[in-house]
Design a protein around this motif. Structure first.
Motif, PDB file in Angstrom:
ATOM      1  N   LYS A  98      11.156  10.181  28.994  1.00 28.47           N
ATOM      2  CA  LYS A  98      10.161  11.225  29.223  1.00 28.47           C
ATOM      3  C   LYS A  98       8.955  11.119  28.776  1.00 28.47           C
ATOM      4  CE  LYS A  98      14.229  12.897  30.263  1.00 28.47           C
ATOM      5  NZ  LYS A  98      14.670  13.640  30.751  1.00 28.47           N
TER       6      LYS A  98
ATOM      7  N   GLY B 113      16.210   9.937  28.066  1.00 28.14           N
ATOM      8  CA  GLY B 113      17.474  10.477  29.618  1.00 28.14           C
ATOM      9  C   GLY B 113      19.098  10.249  29.301  1.00 28.14           C
TER      10      GLY B 113
ATOM     11  N   ARG C  50      15.279  25.434  30.983  1.00 29.42           N
ATOM     12  CA  ARG C  50      16.943  25.496  31.814  1.00 29.42           C
ATOM     13  C   ARG C  50      17.985  24.273  31.157  1.00 29.42           C
ATOM     14  NH1 ARG C  50      18.661  21.749  35.636  1.00 29.42           N
ATOM     15  NH2 ARG C  50      16.586  20.331  35.119  1.00 29.42           N
ATOM     16  N   LEU C  51      18.127  23.840  30.911  1.00 27.17           N
ATOM     17  CA  LEU C  51      18.993  23.118  30.641  1.00 27.17           C
ATOM     18  C   LEU C  51      20.325  24.118  30.245  1.00 27.17           C
ATOM     19  CD1 LEU C  51      18.559  18.878  30.900  1.00 27.17           C
ATOM     20  CD2 LEU C  51      19.984  20.376  32.452  1.00 27.17           C
TER      21      LEU C  51
ATOM     22  N   TYR D 141      16.445  12.256  23.407  1.00 24.17           N
ATOM     23  CA  TYR D 141      15.567  13.405  23.932  1.00 24.17           C
ATOM     24  C   TYR D 141      14.348  12.224  24.892  1.00 24.17           C
ATOM     25  CZ  TYR D 141      11.190  15.819  22.416  1.00 24.17           C
ATOM     26  OH  TYR D 141      10.734  16.654  21.935  1.00 24.17           O
TER      27      TYR D 141
ATOM     28  N   LYS E 113      11.304  23.207  23.098  1.00 17.38           N
ATOM     29  CA  LYS E 113      11.805  23.197  24.122  1.00 17.38           C
ATOM     30  C   LYS E 113      10.611  23.003  24.825  1.00 17.38           C
ATOM     31  CE  LYS E 113      16.001  22.706  21.554  1.00 17.38           C
ATOM     32  NZ  LYS E 113      15.859  21.917  21.201  1.00 17.38           N
ATOM     33  N   ASP E 114      10.903  21.935  26.091  1.00 15.60           N
ATOM     34  CA  ASP E 114      10.149  22.268  27.159  1.00 15.60           C
ATOM     35  C   ASP E 114      11.125  22.792  28.447  1.00 15.60           C
ATOM     36  OD1 ASP E 114      11.861  20.329  28.294  1.00 15.60           O
ATOM     37  OD2 ASP E 114      10.774  18.713  27.784  1.00 15.60           O
ATOM     38  N   ALA E 115      10.295  22.711  29.685  1.00 14.32           N
ATOM     39  CA  ALA E 115      10.481  23.403  30.760  1.00 14.32           C
ATOM     40  C   ALA E 115      12.100  22.833  30.527  1.00 14.32           C
ATOM     41  CB  ALA E 115       9.377  23.847  31.643  1.00 14.32           C
ATOM     42  N   GLU E 116      12.391  21.641  30.829  1.00 16.80           N
ATOM     43  CA  GLU E 116      13.512  20.879  31.262  1.00 16.80           C
ATOM     44  C   GLU E 116      14.649  21.101  30.634  1.00 16.80           C
ATOM     45  OE1 GLU E 116      15.493  16.416  32.329  1.00 16.80           O
ATOM     46  OE2 GLU E 116      13.212  16.970  31.605  1.00 16.80           O
ATOM     47  N   GLU E 117      14.328  21.532  29.075  1.00 18.68           N
ATOM     48  CA  GLU E 117      15.606  21.375  28.042  1.00 18.68           C
ATOM     49  C   GLU E 117      15.849  23.176  28.013  1.00 18.68           C
ATOM     50  OE1 GLU E 117      14.673  19.565  23.998  1.00 18.68           O
ATOM     51  OE2 GLU E 117      12.672  20.060  25.006  1.00 18.68           O
TER      52      GLU E 117
ATOM     53  N   GLU F 209      21.187  27.306  31.705  1.00 19.88           N
ATOM     54  CA  GLU F 209      22.651  26.632  33.167  1.00 19.88           C
ATOM     55  C   GLU F 209      23.676  26.238  31.710  1.00 19.88           C
ATOM     56  OE1 GLU F 209      21.647  23.045  35.313  1.00 19.88           O
ATOM     57  OE2 GLU F 209      20.250  24.135  35.960  1.00 19.88           O
TER      58      GLU F 209
ATOM     59  N   ARG G 168       7.587  14.335  26.123  1.00 25.12           N
ATOM     60  CA  ARG G 168       8.729  14.291  24.983  1.00 25.12           C
ATOM     61  C   ARG G 168       7.472  13.194  23.740  1.00 25.12           C
ATOM     62  NH1 ARG G 168      14.643  15.729  26.626  1.00 25.12           N
ATOM     63  NH2 ARG G 168      13.823  17.521  27.973  1.00 25.12           N
TER      64      ARG G 168
END
Length: 171
Positions: free
Chosen positions: A2, A34, A137-138, A31, A131-135, A141, A5
């Protein structure tokens, strides 16, 4: 790996004056890479240098070859993982996260007298706080799935069937 990160971690390393760190906490390795590994007693170490170089050291038992997006050095139970790792470590100060077992640190210090070990968890710990955008989003969810499961559990309850503990047993 990542990359965004890793770059945040490297900025944290620079702020602490660290040129290199070893990340070993499974959640921190996940982190950055992945990939989730629970090493048990075996060595798991992600070596990070301020240049952007990063290499994961892990036992072959975890079958990471071809399954992890990071440079990988594998070893088996008959090999000395510290001897392998010590080839990548450079002279000077080395930050080691708070989760790495002391027996690995002591053996690395014996193998590399030109390295001074210090606690180096903060660069990863601090990076993980934002937190980044992916984190995000997850996390959303996961929260939605939790809300759905909770709603299903509540709707499955019927009057008189709420809980075994709430019922009084006859004596």
């Amino acid at each position: 790996m990542k990359q965004n990160r890793l770059e945040r971690v490297i900025r944290g390393m620079e702020a602490m004056g660290l040129e290199q760190i070893i990340v070993s906490a499974p959640a921190s390795v996940f982190y950055l890479t992945g990939t989730w590994v629970r090493p048990g007693e075996r060595m798991l170490a992600l070596y990070v240098h301020k240049s952007g170089e990063a290499r994961l050291f892990a036992n072959r038992l975890f079958a990471l070859a071809g399954n992890v997006d990071a440079p990988l050095s594998e070893f088996d139970d008959t090999e000395d993982p510290i001897a392998l790792l010590s080839q990548s470590v450079r002279p000077g100060t080395l930050g080691i996260d708070k989760s790495w077992p002391s027996h690995f640190t002591l053996r690395l210090m014996e193998a590399r007298g030109d390295v001074r070990c210090v606690v180096g968890s903060a660069p990863v710990d601090d990076a993980r706080m934002c937190k980044d955008a992916e984190e995000l989003r997850l996390m959303r969810e996961s929260s939605a799935k939790n809300d759905k499961a909770t709603a299903a559990a509540i709707s499955a309850l019927r009057a008189g069937k709420a809980c075994c503990a709430a019922k009084k047993s006859p004596r």
